[in-house]
Design an enzyme around this catalytic site. Structure first.
Site, PDB file in Angstrom:
ATOM      1  N   GLY A  87      -9.376  -2.566 -15.540  1.00  0.00           N
ATOM      2  CA  GLY A  87      -7.987  -2.904 -15.297  1.00  0.00           C
ATOM      3  C   GLY A  87      -7.080  -1.694 -15.290  1.00  0.00           C
ATOM      4  N   GLY A  96       0.163   1.364  -8.013  1.00  0.00           N
ATOM      5  CA  GLY A  96      -1.128   1.524  -7.361  1.00  0.00           C
ATOM      6  C   GLY A  96      -1.514   2.985  -7.310  1.00  0.00           C
ATOM      7  N   ILE A 108      -8.414  -6.888  -9.257  1.00  0.00           N
ATOM      8  CA  ILE A 108      -9.467  -6.489 -10.183  1.00  0.00           C
ATOM      9  C   ILE A 108     -10.784  -7.159  -9.791  1.00  0.00           C
ATOM     10  CG2 ILE A 108     -10.154  -6.309 -12.588  1.00  0.00           C
ATOM     11  CD1 ILE A 108      -7.535  -4.796 -11.800  1.00  0.00           C
ATOM     12  N   LEU A 146     -12.540   6.655 -11.790  1.00  0.00           N
ATOM     13  CA  LEU A 146     -12.324   6.402 -10.371  1.00  0.00           C
ATOM     14  C   LEU A 146     -13.081   7.396  -9.506  1.00  0.00           C
ATOM     15  CD1 LEU A 146      -8.520   5.551 -10.306  1.00  0.00           C
ATOM     16  CD2 LEU A 146     -10.411   3.988  -9.816  1.00  0.00           C
ATOM     17  N   GLU A 193      -9.227   2.438  -4.695  1.00  0.00           N
ATOM     18  CA  GLU A 193      -9.729   3.656  -5.339  1.00  0.00           C
ATOM     19  C   GLU A 193      -9.258   4.918  -4.611  1.00  0.00           C
ATOM     20  OE1 GLU A 193     -13.873   3.260  -6.364  1.00  0.00           O
ATOM     21  OE2 GLU A 193     -13.555   1.168  -6.903  1.00  0.00           O
ATOM     22  N   GLY A 194      -7.996   4.901  -4.243  1.00  0.00           N
ATOM     23  CA  GLY A 194      -7.378   6.027  -3.556  1.00  0.00           C
ATOM     24  C   GLY A 194      -7.174   5.727  -2.093  1.00  0.00           C
ATOM     25  N   THR A 195      -5.927   5.524  -1.672  1.00  0.00           N
ATOM     26  CA  THR A 195      -5.655   5.262  -0.257  1.00  0.00           C
ATOM     27  C   THR A 195      -5.994   6.493   0.580  1.00  0.00           C
ATOM     28  OG1 THR A 195      -3.379   6.065  -0.356  1.00  0.00           O
ATOM     29  CG2 THR A 195      -3.746   3.748  -0.933  1.00  0.00           C
TER      30      THR A 195
END
Length: 397
Positions: A143, A150, A176, A252, A376-378
């Protein structure tokens, strides 16, 4: 005189650049075992699961994945197999060649929840959770993302305060994976000591995880909101090994490594589908594969799949040998997901109207990758991370 130069190998459309020759037998065995598991247990059903928007039998599936040895497979001890990063990457490739939701289940379990416990947890926390999670008997979630936080996790509103020797957490987390079926959640919250991670059994009073509905991507995956209303935890629920955003960001980075490989699987599946379809679909008296425009598309797709596969393999070898810098993972994630998405879109054009049918995997991979491009990262954040490393200027601050 006999030449020592080896004879050329036979060309294979399944491996046009001969990448298999760069893999060890152990690596090929891992890949083959995961492929067989997917073919037997997921591939025949996943299009139906996607259409229904559910992942039935997720607990049985998790146990099967545990028996296969892919849950926390790159971690050592506590029931974890301790395999290499490259072997883990190959597993992610095969899982996502079946469906991104399946790879997400494994990635969140092993590279987020289990990695957080393994890397930052106490001995008691590790002993309590990791063996059960490695076996798939317990499912974990992670979480961090919030409705208003974000790409900027430092702005999270979730908060944990001390009350005597206990911690009391109020938090809202979004998007999630595994949330509604998890036995344990690793939840990150602001404290007076900075951001801390907490190990939260999901049967704790005040914890709930409602499903998120109306998704048009990652439909064969459990996606939830986490709600913590005055959740009271003992003092030893906090992860003792880290404070600050280093904790979640390190996790991440582990998960992003799996995405670098997984995207190759989605692209490979779509390329193979387009190749098979073009060879059997007849128009104007001959197979579509015989037309120059189709061959140009197939050649371009093949190049991108090969390049993405080579980049993933290079990063896997580097991770095993010396570890990876975060920007190196950003290079892989940005390139491979972006190019995989383009491969899927091009494959869809070869299938024509059939490309939007779930009788073929292409549209499913394509819409799944729209989520993978963001989570997980744009793509924007990874581009800025690379730009920061190249120029020395942090454009996102």
């Amino acid at each position: 005189m006999i030449s020592s130069v080896p004879l050329p190998r036979t060309f294979s459309a399944a491996d046009p650049a001969g990448i298999d020759q760069m893999l060890s037998q152990d690596e090929r065995d891992v890949r083959g075992a995961v492929r067989r598991f997917c073919d037997e247990n997921v591939e025949p059903y996943v299009a139906d699961w996607f259409e229904r928007g559910e992942l039935p039998g997720v607990r049985e599936l998790a146990v099967g994945l545990g028996e296969l040895g892919v849950l926390g497979m790159h971690l050592a001890g506590y029931g974890c197999p301790g395999m290499t990063a490259t072997e883990y990457g190959l597993a992610c490739l095969e899982l996502e060649a079946t469906d991104s939701g399946l790879r997400s289940l494994v990635s969140v379990q092993g590279s987020l929840a289990m990695f957080a416990l393994h890397h930052w947890g106490s001995e008691e926390q590790k002993e309590r959770w990791l063996p059960e999670m490695a076996a798939g008997r317990s499912i974990g979630c992670f979480g961090l993302t919030e409705p208003d936080a974000g790409s900027d996790p430092a702005s999270m509103r979730s908060h944990a305060r001390r009350d005597g020797s206990d911690w009391v957490i109020d938090a809202r987390k979004m998007w999630i994976t595994n949330g509604s079926v998890a036995d344990v959640a690793v939840v990150w919250a602001q404290t007076e000591e900075g951001v801390r991670g907490f190990v939260v059994p999901t049967d704790t009073p005040g914890f709930s995880a409602p499903l998120i509905h109306h998704k048009l991507s990652l439909r064969a995956s459990v996606t939830s909101e986490l709600v913590l209303d005055g959740v009271r935890l003992p003092a030893d629920a906090v992860l003792p090994g880290v404070r600050g955003l280093k904790g979640p960001l390190t996790c991440l980075n582990e998960a992003r490594f799996g995405i670098v490989w997984g995207a190759v699987g989605a692209a490979r599946s779509s390329l193979q589908c387009a190749l098979d379809y073009a060879g059997s679909r007849v128009q104007f008296g001959r197979p579509v594969a015989g037309f120059q425009l189709t061959q140009a598309k197939i050649a371009d797709m093949t190049l991108e799949v090969v390049k993405a596969n080579l980049l993933a393999l290079h990063l896997g070898r580097a991770k095993d040998a010396r570890g990876l810098l975060p920007v190196e993972v950003s290079l892989g994630k940005l390139n491979n997901v972006r190019e995989a998405l383009d491969v899927c879109r091009t494959a869809r054009t070869i299938l024509g109207a059939n490309g939007v049918s779930l009788e073929y995997p292409v549209i499913r991979h394509m819409v799944n990758l729209e989520s993978v491009l963001t989570y997980e990262g744009t793509s924007e954040m990874h581009a800025l991370s690379i730009g920061h490393a190249m120029t020395g200027h942090a454009a996102f601050r």
